[in-house]
Design a protein around this motif. Sequence first.
Motif, mmCIF file in Angstrom:
data_model
loop_
_atom_site.group_PDB
_atom_site.id
_atom_site.type_symbol
_atom_site.label_atom_id
_atom_site.label_comp_id
_atom_site.label_asym_id
_atom_site.label_seq_id
_atom_site.Cartn_x
_atom_site.Cartn_y
_atom_site.Cartn_z
ATOM 1 N N ARG A 128 -9.678 80.967 31.355
ATOM 2 C CA ARG A 128 -9.566 81.778 30.124
ATOM 3 C C ARG A 128 -10.417 82.868 30.104
ATOM 4 N N LEU A 129 -11.552 82.635 30.636
ATOM 5 C CA LEU A 129 -12.458 84.023 30.854
ATOM 6 C C LEU A 129 -11.891 84.987 31.831
ATOM 7 N N ILE B 27 -2.179 73.670 18.105
ATOM 8 C CA ILE B 27 -0.812 74.386 18.341
ATOM 9 C C ILE B 27 -0.846 74.989 19.400
ATOM 10 N N LEU B 28 -1.910 75.547 19.899
ATOM 11 C CA LEU B 28 -1.998 76.460 21.240
ATOM 12 C C LEU B 28 -1.818 75.708 22.241
ATOM 13 N N THR B 29 -2.422 74.501 22.225
ATOM 14 C CA THR B 29 -2.109 73.419 23.433
ATOM 15 C C THR B 29 -0.574 72.718 23.366
ATOM 16 N N SER C 149 -11.912 79.722 21.259
ATOM 17 C CA SER C 149 -12.125 78.331 20.812
ATOM 18 C C SER C 149 -11.889 77.307 22.037
ATOM 19 N N VAL C 150 -12.661 76.389 22.187
ATOM 20 C CA VAL C 150 -12.618 75.315 23.318
ATOM 21 C C VAL C 150 -13.036 74.127 22.320
ATOM 22 N N PRO D 99 -4.457 75.441 26.976
ATOM 23 C CA PRO D 99 -4.090 76.521 26.103
ATOM 24 C C PRO D 99 -4.296 78.046 26.410
ATOM 25 N N ARG D 100 -3.458 78.499 25.996
ATOM 26 C CA ARG D 100 -3.588 80.131 26.466
ATOM 27 C C ARG D 100 -3.469 80.886 25.294
ATOM 28 N N ASN D 101 -4.140 82.028 25.018
ATOM 29 C CA ASN D 101 -4.328 82.696 24.157
ATOM 30 C C ASN D 101 -2.939 83.835 24.106
#
Length: 567
Positions: free
Chosen positions: A225-226, A36-38, A187-188, A172-174
Amino acid sequence: MDFIPEAIINKPEVLLVYTQRMVRGRTFEMIENLGILTLAAQLNANGFDAKTYTGITTDAVKTIEKMKDRLFAVCFYCDFDNRSAVAAISNYLKKHYDFYVVVGGPQTLHMTEEELDIYQADGILKGEGEESLLTWLGARARGEEVLVPGELRKSQNADYVYLEDFSKYELPRNEDVLNYQERPLLSVITARGCPYRCAFCFEGGNSKNLRMRTAEAVLDEIAARLKNSQRPRYLFFCDDTFTTNPVRLKKILAGLRTLRKKYDFVWFCEGHPGFLVKHPALIREMIDSGMVRMQIGMESGVDDVLKAYGKQASSADIKRVVEICYAEGLPQLTGNYIIGGAFETAVTLAETTKTALALLDLAPGMLDLSTTFMMPLPGTQIYNHPEKFGIVLEDRECLTNLEDFPVNHTQALSLPEICMGRSRFITAVSNKMKEQFEKGLIPQERIKADFNLAFNYGIAAGYLKFIYAKDAIMIAYYKKLIEYRGLLKEWHELSEEERNTWIIHKIPDFSMLDLNTLSQTEVEILSYSGRFASTEMAEKLNLSAGDLKKLLLKMSDEHLILFSAFI
């Protein structure tokens, strides 16, 4: 922005939901749903305002109802475990609200036109939805109606959509998580599909061929993401095929080593014991690249059962991987055993328990063992032909199961006997772990590493949760030691000069101590702590330097004192 008319000033709000029944522990909420994040990233890049939400059913409904007046659509991720919950919520929402309801996710692979009546959703989209969901919602936003690939309709077959080239989709983005608050876990996923065909596994039983992302694409995502992270992170590689391709794996490991020079993170992955035993040197390389926890499939201690499952690994392979990981210093190795699975009898349960205890003996403080009951997932060999595995399904749809009760019995064991078998296994494992700790078989460096991973990266292993955490003094000790790393030291970390000059500091409050277990001299050392170095303390208590150092070593090992250069 082609998907949304320019005349629409406010972006259509979409909530993508992963909900589960009230499962014990709610661990599913801890691991991000990258599906769902993607999808949210795709929608947000094309004119929508999309957020994701993960939670149990009651919380999910409350969240949706708070947003009801501004929602354009609610989209559900549906898997085998939550399908009854998704159906119930979907029906409820369509009865009470006007926004669109869409159902997708892996369970749609097995949906037919009958599910249109069961779910009452506006759309059921089968397959990987980066393109189909965007097209479906975009058409509705423009006041149009289109039939997208994978869409289920009455009297119209729809194939499950598999995508090949992932590089063209948004990462995906948190930040797309509703009310996002950064947590350690990140998660990756590095691949979709699976080359293995384990008899109990949904992915292996249903997926298309393995489709792997390039090492460069994986590393680019991690770096991006980091870059937005504000704290140490725990990378969680979700796919169970991370170690499948050694060439790609080595590229990823090299990239992770480079990224660790800039960012503070450690990581977890799943590894296949059959692969790892053939490439043992990779385990050292993985640890050097930041791996602190790995999961391997254990399933059973009986080789005939492993063969029946199609594991492509033997109990000897599993044992060898455990030995290598322990020798190489991997902090945590986890594995799961299926209780009440293929051809289970009292004898196989006893053999599995014996195997698990032997593995614990090989690796005190490293192994994190868990158990599950057999879950007959659609499309798997066990779901389609349980009789071939000596299994009788009493609740094929698992509606009575919340991860706490079996849905099958075997030819030799009833449901209650399977429950008791799991209870006895857990008790035996727990007792072995306690025995190892009480006998001092767990190296102090491993204990310290577990606390470090817990306090800095949010990783709580079984030994810490069930053994170490029961000792309040130990928790206080390692919390201080890790928080003030370098400023506080243990006795064995001190140089000879520091042993004479550094100040003794009491860690636990006196209220935490049973003073009857301490000598009068030990009580006096704690009383005078924070003021004297060892040479001064020896003089104060009229002790020889040798006698005091023996006491300080003992008290350090008992987590009572630490040492600092400062008063």
